[in-house]
Design an enzyme around this catalytic site. Sequence first.
Site, mmCIF file in Angstrom:
data_model
loop_
_atom_site.group_PDB
_atom_site.id
_atom_site.type_symbol
_atom_site.label_atom_id
_atom_site.label_comp_id
_atom_site.label_asym_id
_atom_site.label_seq_id
_atom_site.Cartn_x
_atom_site.Cartn_y
_atom_site.Cartn_z
ATOM 1 N N LYS A 41 0.745 -1.513 0.116
ATOM 2 C CA LYS A 41 0.028 -0.075 0.032
ATOM 3 C C LYS A 41 1.066 1.258 -0.127
ATOM 4 C CE LYS A 41 -3.826 -2.469 -0.074
ATOM 5 N NZ LYS A 41 -4.552 -2.811 0.888
HETATM 6 C C1 LIG Z 1 -5.544 -4.042 1.349
HETATM 7 C C2 LIG Z 1 -6.932 -3.981 1.529
HETATM 8 C C3 LIG Z 1 -7.782 -4.230 2.712
HETATM 9 C C4 LIG Z 1 -7.167 -4.920 3.671
HETATM 10 O O1 LIG Z 1 -6.101 -4.582 4.341
HETATM 11 P P1 LIG Z 1 -5.086 -5.641 5.008
HETATM 12 O O2 LIG Z 1 -3.998 -4.750 5.809
HETATM 13 O O3 LIG Z 1 -4.228 -6.671 4.012
HETATM 14 O O4 LIG Z 1 -5.792 -6.492 5.873
HETATM 15 C C5 LIG Z 1 -9.126 -4.004 2.813
HETATM 16 N N1 LIG Z 1 -9.787 -3.227 1.837
HETATM 17 C C6 LIG Z 1 -9.169 -2.907 0.732
HETATM 18 C C7 LIG Z 1 -9.855 -2.323 -0.345
HETATM 19 C C8 LIG Z 1 -7.750 -3.301 0.492
HETATM 20 O O5 LIG Z 1 -7.067 -2.978 -0.735
#
Ligand SMILES: *Cc1c(COP(=O)(O)O)cnc(C)c1O
Length: 446
Positions: free
Chosen positions: A201
């Site tokens: 991210k």
């Molecule tokens: C990455 C993501 C999540 C979850 O995040 P994690 O830290 O991997 O649990 C939730 N919603 C969206 C849209 C995502 O891209």
Amino acid sequence: MGASSQTLAIAGGQPLLRRSDYGNWPVITNDDRRLVNAVLDSGIVAGGTAPQAAALEREWAAYIGTKYCLTTVSGTSALHMALAAAGVGPGDEVITSAFTFLASASCALHQNAIPVFVDIDPRTYCMDPAKLEAAINERTKVIIPVHIQGLPADMDAIMAIARKHKLFVIEDACQAHGAEYKGRKVGSIGPIGTFSLNNTKNLCGGEGGLFNTDDEALLQKGTLIRCFGDEVDEVSHRRVYNASILGYMYRNQELPAALARAQLMHLDENNAVRIANANTLTRELGKIPGVIPPYCPPDYKHVYWMYNIRFDPKAAGVDCPTRRFRIAVEKALYREGLLIGQWQTLPVPAQDLFQSRLGYGSSHYPWAVNEAKGIRYDYNPDQFPVAQALCDSYTIVYGIHPPNGQALMEKIVAAFQKVWARLDEAIAHADDAIYPGADGKLLGTG
Ligand SMILES: *Cc1c(COP(=O)(O)O)cnc(C)c1O
């Protein structure tokens, strides 16, 4: 000699790019080393109110523009905490977008609630507010708009519908750190905003999550849920090991919190690189017939967690079904050395979990709660034609993140031009055993 005269790599020619043309995410600086080492030197590596976690919460609340923030183990846990804090329970319905990552919907199942999906807008790929009201009924409790791939959802329209029907809104901003909707940071618009700190991210801590709110009662509820539901004595500040509500173990740790704080120092500059790279691709790829670059409404700030393009074979001048055309050009571009390929391959409701509705063992919970009252959940993918059409036609051009810059973007554009000069050759290789995509190292996942 122009690229147009060259045999495609997929047909035995020379690839235009090498893997070494790409730099990997995340970019690690001395700020990361300094803060992570400070944790090791301090000897404090964990704790719900430990120094790095507490500082990350202060700094992220200030960055987003909310009064409060809680850091968690993941974005998924932040979403689940938000639903629990909102008082969602068995049989309640939670509405989210049909084109998203699974966690936007599975968080509802974790709370024994039932996900309901709304199709997407054909230009922004975010939840289509015009289709939202048809999904609302007396069981609906929460709307989870998703700021998809870094682009804000249409929050004015969604908030207006939520107000009209007295529904709670949780922003899934897990892909959109620093994105703005009409001058406001996403994650500060609904009563709770959630973010992921996973390695891929725009703001990364390795793993982790963030939960933002202006509401002190939601902060307190979230704090309880994050740590087993255990009460803390107001006078002694000690845990009394008396859980007042059902909670979980969703605390973050000092090393990921320190890394996220150091990365936050560079978030705006890193987002600016993503935006500049995306703008170059949009300008140049947009000139190629049949390539549809991502759209960003004028008063939105897109932070391009992913760079999504769609294909239209008719506009490219070839007679080929859209899905097959997309697969053919993905394979040809991948062979040219591009890191390219799909992310989600299906609308979320088309996944086996929703088709089988096997949540907890074979019990059909939580769906069974409402099915006992005669309510049906069929998750027929035909209900989401726009998301389905997107999944047939889109791909992701990887590598727009720093440290990559204009030099890589120019090579990517040249590879598209090369393949477009010989589209028939690419289509002839559509069935080759080639598996496009990014390798794990590109996004720091090994
Ligand atoms: C990455 C993501 C999540 C979850 O995040 P994690 O830290 O991997 O649990 C939730 N919603 C969206 C849209 C995502 O891209």
